[in-house]
Scaffold this active site. Structure first.
Site, mmCIF file in Angstrom:
data_model
loop_
_atom_site.group_PDB
_atom_site.id
_atom_site.type_symbol
_atom_site.label_atom_id
_atom_site.label_comp_id
_atom_site.label_asym_id
_atom_site.label_seq_id
_atom_site.Cartn_x
_atom_site.Cartn_y
_atom_site.Cartn_z
ATOM 1 N N ASP A 1 0.813 -1.218 0.000
ATOM 2 C CA ASP A 1 0.000 0.000 0.000
ATOM 3 C C ASP A 1 0.851 1.275 0.000
ATOM 4 O O ASP A 1 2.019 1.256 0.379
ATOM 5 C CB ASP A 1 -0.863 0.045 1.281
ATOM 6 C CG ASP A 1 -1.987 -0.973 1.253
ATOM 7 O OD1 ASP A 1 -1.990 -1.832 0.336
ATOM 8 O OD2 ASP A 1 -2.844 -0.919 2.155
ATOM 9 N N HIS B 1 3.770 -2.099 3.209
ATOM 10 C CA HIS B 1 3.815 -0.768 2.596
ATOM 11 C C HIS B 1 5.143 -0.638 1.855
ATOM 12 O O HIS B 1 6.198 -0.757 2.493
ATOM 13 C CB HIS B 1 3.664 0.310 3.671
ATOM 14 C CG HIS B 1 2.334 0.253 4.358
ATOM 15 N ND1 HIS B 1 2.073 -0.639 5.377
ATOM 16 C CD2 HIS B 1 1.182 0.937 4.135
ATOM 17 C CE1 HIS B 1 0.815 -0.473 5.764
ATOM 18 N NE2 HIS B 1 0.254 0.467 5.029
#
Ligand code: NI
Length: 341
Positions: free
Chosen positions: A152, A294
């Protein structure tokens, strides 16, 4: 449970503070200048409206209902739990999507009923049949152990490109939930993600909490991101992951694609420590897991470099989210919410 102790401690603290400062009222709810806010991991804080604004931007909620969600079992039992506990419950056989544990059955007059799977046999004996007899996932993906690595908040020129080098070297596919504003600023990296045959999902344009927005603004976040992605790669995103995993009926109906959350949270943004991330994954991963990372932190990329060979050793294939759904024989629907497969 540890969590209960923790939240009890915070509530107690809030109580003590309100006694000291608020003149022995439990918690001083008549004081309009103070706001009570909740986090998805069960913390409760009281503070001024002004201070609360920053917390709300970081994913805290004013309404306790918004940090809770429901999980189900095939026998019809359900539980209201904190959103942060979803992964834990899924790992012990619960489901965050009610349609996973129910079937729609129909009788000879065409009457339909949604019933829990454990009751299906009983209904069959009474002459009902399952309306949409989909292939049981146990049968389809039986011999293939697979998981989805998902990333993400990118793209980020440095860290995302290094991650792509690693994925390429290991012949592993992953899914990237990109932010529209970052995709606009770094279309080159997004193009590479696409050319490397990774799956691209939307993580909205500006990482705001969609459940706090009007339908019109949600649509705007979705559309702007789709446009940014389309401009870079000539394709729309195939999935969406709303920031903080927060969704409601508006988000479901306006997303236009399946909503994909996760079942293993590496907490990489918090620890920024490759050892901790590695430990989290190797202890929690199971067949069908969706792992949340991430790609904007170099520590996450460091961890992935070590995680890939370990998962391969355990016999896991690493595939995109859509491939994982396919392998497990699960059809994803637009607006449906998926945490694992
Ligand atoms: Ni995010």
């Amino acid at each position: 449970m540890n969590f209960l102790k923790k939240s009890a401690a915070v509530i107690l603290l809030a109580f003590v503070l309100s006694c000291v400062f608020g003149g022995f009222n439990i918690p001083n709810d008549t004081d309009d200048s103070l706001a009570t806010i909740y986090s998805t991991d069960g913390r409760i804080l009281r503070m001024s409206e002004n201070d609360a604004q920053q917390y709300l931007k970081d994913g805290w909620e004013k309404d306790f209902k918004n940090v809770m969600t429901t999980v189900w079992k095939t026998d019809g039992s359900s539980k209201s739990i904190l959103k942060s506990q979803v992964g834990m419950y899924i790992n012990s056989g619960w489901s965050a999507d009610k349609s996973d544990v129910t079937v729609v059955m129909t009788d000879k007059d065409g009457n339909e009923k949604e019933i829990f799977k454990d009751n299906a046999e009983l209904y069959k004996e009474k002459g009902w049949r399952i309306k949409t007899e989909s292939v049981p996932k146990e049968d389809k993906g039986k011999n293939i152990k697979a998981v989805a690595l998902t990333f993400d908040d990118g793209p980020n020129k440095q860290t995302t490109n290094r991650l792509l080098d690693i994925l390429e070297e290991n012949n592993v596919k992953a899914t990237f939930f990109v932010l529209g504003d970052r995709a606009e600023k770094d279309a080159e990296t997004l193009k590479r993600i696409y050319n490397d045959k990774m799956e691209i999902g939307s993580h909205t344009y500006s990482h705001k909490q969609l459940t706090k927005m009007s339908a019109e603004n949600i649509k705007n976040e979705v559309d702007k991101t789709n446009n940014a992605i389309y401009k870079a790669i000539g394709q729309n995103p195939t999935l969406i992951r709303p920031p903080y995993g927060s969704y409601n009926e508006n988000v479901k109906s306006l997303s236009g694609v399946p909503i994909v959350l996760w079942s293993v949270d590496t907490l990489d943004w918090k620890s920024k420590n490759a050892d901790a991330i590695y430990k989290e994954v190797t202890e929690s991963v199971k067949d069908g897991s969706v792992l949340l990372f991430h790609d904007i932190y170099s520590t996450s990329v460091d961890a992935v470099e070590r995680i890939i060979p370990e998962l391969k050793n355990r016999g896991y294939e690493m595939v995109t989210v859509s491939e994982l759904a396919e392998i497990k024989g699960k059809e994803m629907k637009s607006g449906g919410v998926y945490t694992n497969f």
